[in-house]
Design a protein around this motif. Structure first.
Motif, PDB file in Angstrom:
ATOM      1  N   PRO A   1       0.858  -1.307   0.057  1.00 38.34           N
ATOM      2  CA  PRO A   1       0.005   0.157  -0.029  1.00 38.34           C
ATOM      3  C   PRO A   1       0.842   1.287  -0.162  1.00 38.34           C
ATOM      4  N   ALA A   2       2.018   1.331   0.701  1.00 39.44           N
ATOM      5  CA  ALA A   2       2.775   2.630   0.936  1.00 39.44           C
ATOM      6  C   ALA A   2       3.317   2.717  -0.555  1.00 39.44           C
ATOM      7  N   VAL A   3       3.845   1.663  -1.226  1.00 41.12           N
ATOM      8  CA  VAL A   3       4.498   1.881  -2.481  1.00 41.12           C
ATOM      9  C   VAL A   3       3.394   2.238  -3.580  1.00 41.12           C
ATOM     10  N   ARG A   4       2.154   1.655  -3.368  1.00 48.02           N
ATOM     11  CA  ARG A   4       1.221   2.101  -4.263  1.00 48.02           C
ATOM     12  C   ARG A   4       0.800   3.500  -4.149  1.00 48.02           C
ATOM     13  N   ASP A   5       0.578   3.975  -3.017  1.00 46.25           N
ATOM     14  CA  ASP A   5       0.082   5.487  -2.804  1.00 46.25           C
ATOM     15  C   ASP A   5       1.212   6.493  -3.327  1.00 46.25           C
ATOM     16  N   PHE A   6       2.730   6.297  -2.938  1.00 43.47           N
ATOM     17  CA  PHE A   6       3.776   6.720  -3.631  1.00 43.47           C
ATOM     18  C   PHE A   6       3.736   6.772  -5.059  1.00 43.47           C
ATOM     19  N   ALA A   7       3.484   5.414  -5.488  1.00 44.33           N
ATOM     20  CA  ALA A   7       3.582   5.694  -6.988  1.00 44.33           C
ATOM     21  C   ALA A   7       2.336   6.363  -7.790  1.00 44.33           C
ATOM     22  N   ARG A   8       1.163   6.321  -7.157  1.00 49.02           N
ATOM     23  CA  ARG A   8      -0.059   6.843  -7.819  1.00 49.02           C
ATOM     24  C   ARG A   8       0.033   8.348  -7.521  1.00 49.02           C
ATOM     25  N   ALA A   9       0.725   8.760  -6.412  1.00 45.13           N
ATOM     26  CA  ALA A   9       0.732  10.454  -6.408  1.00 45.13           C
ATOM     27  C   ALA A   9       1.909  10.903  -7.303  1.00 45.13           C
TER      28      ALA A   9
END
Length: 193
Positions: A140-148
């Motif tokens: 989830p942390a990587v997902r949120d970073f990549a989306r942002a």
């Protein structure tokens, strides 16, 4: 008559047909992806609409491949010299802008690919042909970073493209020089303006 590869290369005064084709193809694909990408949040995440998401992702990966090809071709074919009379500061800004555009066009699909990978979604099939490997495990942390990152990179790309287009039209309309014309196919048999 056979076409020699040297006739496809960039000349000292203009971009060649390979560079022009890649430039305009990448531009059209990015424009299409932008339109689709901006509407993705409004689509329901249901099997009926997965093809739209897959099309966006597959096209992004195609752009990634095309920009790598474009950079390799640029290294092989060289670049035209600045238009005669261009101040040094403008030539430097143009060069920096081009390299920033390349970096953004590489970073955008990579961040989208990372977002897709870290989301733990179903496997992505590139245009339905083969499964694309994941760049990361679900996180989830990587997902949120990549989306942002994907979203911010998009808006930076929009601003830089607007600057790039404005500069091309400024040179075309107010300076009446060949900056824009040398990225367009030659007109007529003489190849001159």
């Amino acid at each position: 008559m056979t076409l020699r590869i040297t006739s496809l290369k960039n000349s000292v005064d203009r971009w060649g047909p390979v560079s022009q084709s890649l430039h305009w193809l990448i531009m059209l694909l990015i424009l299409g992806m932008a339109v689709v990408g901006l509407s993705l949040d409004s689509l329901p995440k249901s099997p009926k609409y997965f093809w739209v998401y897959d099309l966006h992702k597959s096209t992004g990966l195609a752009v990634l491949a095309l920009v790598v090809i474009r950079l390799a071709w640029r290294l092989y074919a060289g670049t035209p010299a600045p238009v005669a009379g261009t101040p040094v500061w403008q030539a430097r800004i143009a060069a920096i802008t081009h390299w920033m555009l390349y970096a953004l066009i590489l970073a955008m699909p990579l961040s989208g690919w990372l977002y897709d990978s870290a989301s733990g979604l179903r496997p992505l099939k590139w245009f339905g042909l083969f499964t694309v490997p994941k760049l990361a495990a679900p996180d989830p942390a990587v997902r949120d970073f990549a989306r942002a990152a994907h979203e911010w990179l998009f808006w930076v790309l929009v601003a830089l493209v607007a600057l790039h287009v404005a500069a091309a039209f400024y040179h075309h309309i107010f300076q009446n020089d060949d900056t824009l014309r040398r990225m367009l196919p030659r007109r007529g048999s003489s190849g001159s303006r």
